[in-house]
Design an enzyme around this catalytic site. Sequence first.
Site, short mmCIF file in Angstrom:
data_model
loop_
_atom_site.label_atom_id
_atom_site.label_comp_id
_atom_site.label_asym_id
_atom_site.label_seq_id
_atom_site.Cartn_x
_atom_site.Cartn_y
_atom_site.Cartn_z
N ASN A 207 41.85 35.90 43.39
CA ASN A 207 40.40 35.82 43.61
C ASN A 207 39.68 36.25 42.34
OD1 ASN A 207 39.90 38.77 43.72
ND2 ASN A 207 41.28 38.61 45.47
N PRO A 306 49.46 43.18 55.06
CA PRO A 306 49.07 44.43 55.72
C PRO A 306 47.63 44.80 55.34
CG PRO A 306 50.70 44.83 53.98
CD PRO A 306 50.55 43.35 54.12
O1 PMT Z 1 36.11 43.75 40.90
P1 PMT Z 1 34.66 43.32 40.68
O2 PMT Z 1 34.56 42.01 39.93
O3 PMT Z 1 33.84 44.42 40.05
O4 PMT Z 1 34.01 43.02 42.11
C1 PMT Z 1 33.81 44.06 42.99
C2 PMT Z 1 34.17 43.66 44.42
C3 PMT Z 1 33.21 42.58 44.89
C4 PMT Z 1 35.61 43.12 44.49
C5 PMT Z 1 34.04 44.96 45.28
O5 PMT Z 1 32.74 45.43 45.20
C6 PMT Z 1 34.39 44.69 46.73
O6 PMT Z 1 33.57 44.29 47.52
N1 PMT Z 1 35.70 44.91 47.08
C7 PMT Z 1 36.23 44.57 48.39
C8 PMT Z 1 36.46 43.10 48.48
C9 PMT Z 1 37.15 42.72 49.77
O7 PMT Z 1 38.30 42.40 49.75
O8 PMT Z 1 36.42 42.87 50.84
P2 PMT Z 1 36.98 42.61 52.33
O9 PMT Z 1 35.73 42.59 53.11
O10 PMT Z 1 37.88 41.44 52.35
O11 PMT Z 1 37.86 43.88 52.62
C10 PMT Z 1 37.32 45.05 53.24
C11 PMT Z 1 38.04 46.29 52.77
O12 PMT Z 1 39.41 46.26 53.21
C12 PMT Z 1 38.09 46.49 51.28
O13 PMT Z 1 37.95 47.87 51.01
C13 PMT Z 1 39.48 46.00 50.89
O14 PMT Z 1 39.98 46.69 49.74
C14 PMT Z 1 40.28 46.39 52.13
N2 PMT Z 1 41.43 45.51 52.41
C15 PMT Z 1 41.26 44.19 52.67
C16 PMT Z 1 42.34 43.42 53.00
C17 PMT Z 1 43.61 44.01 53.07
N3 PMT Z 1 44.69 43.30 53.38
N4 PMT Z 1 43.76 45.32 52.80
C18 PMT Z 1 42.71 46.09 52.49
O15 PMT Z 1 42.84 47.28 52.26
#
Ligand code: PMT
Length: 403
Positions: A207, A306
């Site tokens: 991504n 996971p």
């Molecule tokens: O890296 P940059 O270019 O500075 O951009 C920053 C960012 C947009 C990546 C950052 O601010 C951000 O939003 N990170 C989380 C992105 C994400 O994966 O969001 P999500 O809504 O899919 O996941 C929610 C949370 O669960 C996140 O804390 C993620 O780390 C965590 N997660 C998600 C999937 C997974 N399998 N395991 C996780 O721990």
Amino acid sequence: MEARRILLIATSGIAAYKVPDLVRQLQRAGHEVRCALTPTASRFVSRLALQTLTGATVRQDLFDPSEEGEIDHIRLADWAELVIVAPATANTLAGMAHGLAENLVGAVLLATEAPVLAAPAMNVNMWNHPATQANLETLRGRGVRFVGPGVGELACGWEGQGRMSDPSEIVAEAGLLLGSQSLAGETVLVTAGGTAEPIDAVRTITNRSSGKMGFALAEEAARRGARVCLVAGLTALETPAGVKRLDVESALEMRNAVMQELPDATIVIKAAAVADFRPEFPEEAKIKKESLDSQEGITLKLVTNPDILAEVCAQKGDRTVVGFAAESGDVVPAALRKLERKGCDLLVANDISRDDAGFNVDTNAVYLLSRGGEVEEVPLLSKHEVARQILDRVEKMRSERSR
Ligand code: PMT
């Protein structure tokens, strides 16, 4: 700011002409300043001028009996609450990286327990040389902080990176270093960057995360005195000063690194963009185009990765756990549902449909959502400033909890 004792070391570069101004600006900020010079630095800055400005002997010679009455270089190293090396030449940085004590400055830098801030200045090619870059990496890993060098016209006639930062920037950075150690005693585990899920030996699903948000958090936490472990996915960023870094690629590798570091962590911040799915059976070799029926194409079966954040939350204990949410449209309601589902203490929601927030930009605009349903809007700011606001909130939550 409280007056602090700063030892300013000038080394032998043309930018040393700015050192008297730096002394004055540090003094104006309320600090007590003493100076030391490498053996040839006085060709670029007058020892007498520095002595007059500071009202203290300017140390330069390790073997001068009049200066070394009572092993005075060790006294000087112990006296300092902060050591600034400005300008820091390639030669001095190499000496620091290799622990050389061949002159007074080298000996003081080895002996001091104070934090060290270096403001490099040199020719652009010397700066870019792999030897200099390797020395910087070594020093960063040991906690040396750097300010600059800036980009522009250099005294040698070249253009590029190598200009010593302005004294005002050095003073500001010194202020940060001497400032609050509000996270001292905490161990912060940060994840940053995107994961890459292998399809075959050369192809991945990934991504657009640059790692900037997570790296800004790691840097700020270290600046506040925390021990910081940064689990970094795909990113081109350099490791912030004083931060331990573990590089990973896939979500499974990230999960293993996080779980390995979790027992020591008191604060966990999950800014990484983790792939929710991965190809079930990645090929070990490269999939050859000829081996496929070009009409049919290829079908990849994806399986669920996971959920690292949920797994961390399930064993939260006394830790404070911060998750991120990348949302587009309907940001707050969607993020509140995510907060509930994952079980973290704080959720940072960014609207990734904006061009100036979220993935791969220097700025972010977020909502901070806490368990009690409180929603705070943080307007568009640099990712470094957003990181500061997130950590301010984390500190507040931890101090409220300990009351
Ligand atoms: O890296 P940059 O270019 O500075 O951009 C920053 C960012 C947009 C990546 C950052 O601010 C951000 O939003 N990170 C989380 C992105 C994400 O994966 O969001 P999500 O809504 O899919 O996941 C929610 C949370 O669960 C996140 O804390 C993620 O780390 C965590 N997660 C998600 C999937 C997974 N399998 N395991 C996780 O721990």
